[in-house]
Scaffold this motif. Structure first.
Motif, short mmCIF file in Angstrom:
data_model
loop_
_atom_site.label_atom_id
_atom_site.label_comp_id
_atom_site.label_asym_id
_atom_site.label_seq_id
_atom_site.Cartn_x
_atom_site.Cartn_y
_atom_site.Cartn_z
N MET A 1 0.84 -1.20 0.00
CA MET A 1 0.00 0.00 0.00
C MET A 1 0.88 1.24 0.00
O MET A 1 1.82 1.34 0.77
N THR A 2 0.55 2.17 -0.87
CA THR A 2 1.28 3.43 -0.83
C THR A 2 0.65 4.36 0.18
O THR A 2 -0.56 4.47 0.28
N LEU A 3 1.48 5.01 0.99
CA LEU A 3 0.94 5.92 1.99
C LEU A 3 1.27 7.36 1.67
O LEU A 3 0.91 8.27 2.40
N ARG A 4 1.93 7.60 0.55
CA ARG A 4 2.39 8.95 0.27
C ARG A 4 1.26 9.93 0.01
O ARG A 4 1.35 11.09 0.33
N THR A 5 0.16 9.45 -0.62
CA THR A 5 -0.94 10.36 -0.94
C THR A 5 -1.87 10.55 0.24
O THR A 5 -2.78 11.37 0.18
N GLN A 6 -1.66 9.84 1.33
CA GLN A 6 -2.60 9.89 2.44
C GLN A 6 -2.21 10.92 3.50
O GLN A 6 -2.98 11.18 4.41
N PHE A 7 -1.00 11.47 3.42
CA PHE A 7 -0.54 12.41 4.42
C PHE A 7 -0.71 13.84 3.93
O PHE A 7 -0.64 14.12 2.75
N PHE A 8 -0.98 14.75 4.85
CA PHE A 8 -1.07 16.15 4.49
C PHE A 8 -0.48 16.97 5.63
O PHE A 8 -0.12 16.45 6.67
N THR A 9 -0.35 18.28 5.41
CA THR A 9 0.23 19.13 6.43
C THR A 9 -0.69 20.29 6.74
O THR A 9 -1.55 20.68 5.95
N LEU A 10 -0.54 20.84 7.94
CA LEU A 10 -1.23 22.06 8.33
C LEU A 10 -0.20 23.15 8.47
O LEU A 10 0.83 22.95 9.11
N THR A 11 -0.47 24.30 7.88
CA THR A 11 0.43 25.42 8.02
C THR A 11 -0.12 26.34 9.10
O THR A 11 -1.25 26.82 9.00
N LEU A 12 0.68 26.58 10.13
CA LEU A 12 0.23 27.39 11.26
C LEU A 12 0.86 28.77 11.22
O LEU A 12 2.07 28.90 11.01
N GLN A 13 0.06 29.81 11.42
CA GLN A 13 0.55 31.17 11.59
C GLN A 13 0.38 31.49 13.08
O GLN A 13 -0.74 31.66 13.55
N PHE A 214 5.53 9.02 -6.63
CA PHE A 214 5.30 9.76 -5.40
C PHE A 214 6.64 10.22 -4.81
O PHE A 214 7.65 9.55 -4.96
N GLN A 215 6.60 11.36 -4.13
CA GLN A 215 7.82 11.85 -3.48
C GLN A 215 8.35 10.81 -2.51
O GLN A 215 7.59 10.17 -1.78
N ILE A 216 9.66 10.60 -2.53
CA ILE A 216 10.28 9.63 -1.63
C ILE A 216 9.96 10.04 -0.19
O ILE A 216 10.24 11.17 0.21
N PRO A 217 9.34 9.16 0.60
CA PRO A 217 8.97 9.52 1.97
C PRO A 217 10.21 9.70 2.84
O PRO A 217 11.13 8.88 2.80
N ILE A 218 10.25 10.76 3.62
CA ILE A 218 11.44 11.08 4.39
C ILE A 218 11.05 11.70 5.73
O ILE A 218 10.03 12.39 5.84
N THR A 219 11.85 11.41 6.75
CA THR A 219 11.74 12.09 8.04
C THR A 219 13.12 12.64 8.38
O THR A 219 14.11 11.91 8.35
N PHE A 220 13.19 13.94 8.67
CA PHE A 220 14.46 14.53 9.09
C PHE A 220 14.66 14.23 10.57
O PHE A 220 13.86 14.64 11.41
N VAL A 221 15.74 13.51 10.88
CA VAL A 221 16.08 13.18 12.26
C VAL A 221 17.28 14.04 12.65
O VAL A 221 18.41 13.75 12.26
N PHE A 222 17.03 15.10 13.39
CA PHE A 222 18.10 16.01 13.78
C PHE A 222 18.80 15.46 15.03
O PHE A 222 18.16 15.21 16.05
N THR A 223 20.12 15.26 14.92
CA THR A 223 20.90 14.64 15.99
C THR A 223 21.68 15.68 16.79
O THR A 223 21.77 16.84 16.40
N LYS A 224 22.23 15.25 17.92
CA LYS A 224 23.06 16.09 18.80
C LYS A 224 22.31 17.32 19.30
O LYS A 224 22.90 18.38 19.49
N CYS A 225 21.01 17.16 19.53
CA CYS A 225 20.20 18.30 19.96
C CYS A 225 20.34 18.62 21.44
O CYS A 225 19.74 19.58 21.93
N ASP A 226 21.13 17.82 22.17
CA ASP A 226 21.40 18.13 23.57
C ASP A 226 22.51 19.18 23.72
O ASP A 226 22.70 19.74 24.79
N LYS A 227 23.24 19.43 22.64
CA LYS A 227 24.38 20.35 22.73
C LYS A 227 23.92 21.80 22.68
O LYS A 227 23.08 22.18 21.86
#
Length: 284
Positions: A1-13, A214-227
């Motif tokens: 099952m492709t899940l790429r078309t099922q996700f959306f975003t909310l833009t907050l001001q 579909f756009q390659i699904p990606i999550t940005f995992v930012f590391t070393k955030c304790d510094k």
């Protein structure tokens, strides 16, 4: 099952001058207003662990734009602060489930994408910059006998011969463009330093290319955030904002992102929970 078309975003001001304020949710064709407590704060992180240093929030602009990653099963009007994972833009929905890792088994190393395991188990690929070039194969690890964690060759390792760098480009890109069971790429980004060109190039390549349309699904995992920041440097949350602003042009839908630290454990459970909802939806 492709899940790429099922996700959306909310833009907050989000106005920042009040600890409790309204925010505007913008989706195609409509705008609605809701109440939320200073939603810019997920960029900062607090923890009960004594070894983890909390990152103080930076002074935001007069109006901060934040894009939430909303999974299947959640309607825009249902979003509230309690659903946002700390240190991320990720909403947790009904597909989130048991995220515990109970067992990990090494399965195989592959020198070509076509040699990877051919069963239908979902998989998450880990990708990041490397300074040593130790991993030059696609390594599959079976987690809980139900899904794969895939360790990909690091990009940009300085000491590897030019031929090895070319091989990385060839078979890693082949993996991204043809792997039907790929649920998401976890792109590791060092948040203790300003955005690096090689990380931006990789993120932008993933944003421009697609898997079966579909756009390659990606999550940005930012590391070393304790510094904390060093002299004349920026805090991790500031580097994260800079990175996302630069790559925004190559992403029609802004990817999910999360702050982590291998030292303090920051973001570990939250990342696993995020992965569980992606995986459980993929399995439907």
């Amino acid at each position: 099952m492709t899940l790429r078309t099922q996700f959306f975003t909310l833009t907050l001001q989000i106005p920042f001058h009040s600890s409790s304020s309204s925010f505007s949710v913008t989706i195609p064709g409509k705008t609605s207003t809701h109440s939320l407590l200073s939603l810019w704060r997920p960029l900062s992180y607090s923890t009960t662990s004594s070894s983890a240093a909390a990152i103080p929030p930076s002074p935001p602009p007069a109006l901060l734009r934040m894009v939430l990653f909303v999974p299947p099963g959640v309607e825009p009007h249902e979003v509230n602060e309690s659903m946002v994972l700390p240190g991320s833009n990720i909403i947790i929905g009904p597909y989130a489930g048991d995220a515990r890792i109970k067992g990990v088994e090494f399965v195989k190393s592959s020198g070509r994408a076509k040699d990877c395991p051919k069963d239908d188990r979902p998989e998450f690929a880990i990708l990041g910059r490397s300074n040593v070039g130790k991993t030059q194969l696609i390594n599959h690890f079976l987690v809980n006998k139900s899904w794969y964690l895939v360790d990909l060759p690091g990009y940009g390792f300085a000491k590897a011969p030019e031929a090895a760098k070319m091989d990385w480009c060839s078979f890693t890109k082949e993996y991204f463009l043809n792997r039907d069971t790929l649920v998401a790429v976890l792109l590791l980004i060092d948040a203790s330093v300003p955005p690096q060109k090689i990380d931006l190039d990789c993120a932008n390549w993933l944003g421009r290319n697609n898997l079966h349309g579909f756009q390659i699904p990606i999550t940005f995992v930012f590391t070393k955030c304790d510094k904390m920041k060093v002299a004349k440097g920026k805090r991790p949350d500031e580097n994260i904002r800079d990175f996302q602003e630069i790559i925004r042009q190559n992403y029609k839908i802004h990817p999910p992102w999360i702050m982590t630290s291998s030292v303090s454990g920051m973001g570990r459970d939250e990342l696993l929970l995020h992965m569980s909802q992606l995986r459980n939806y993929w399995d439907q």
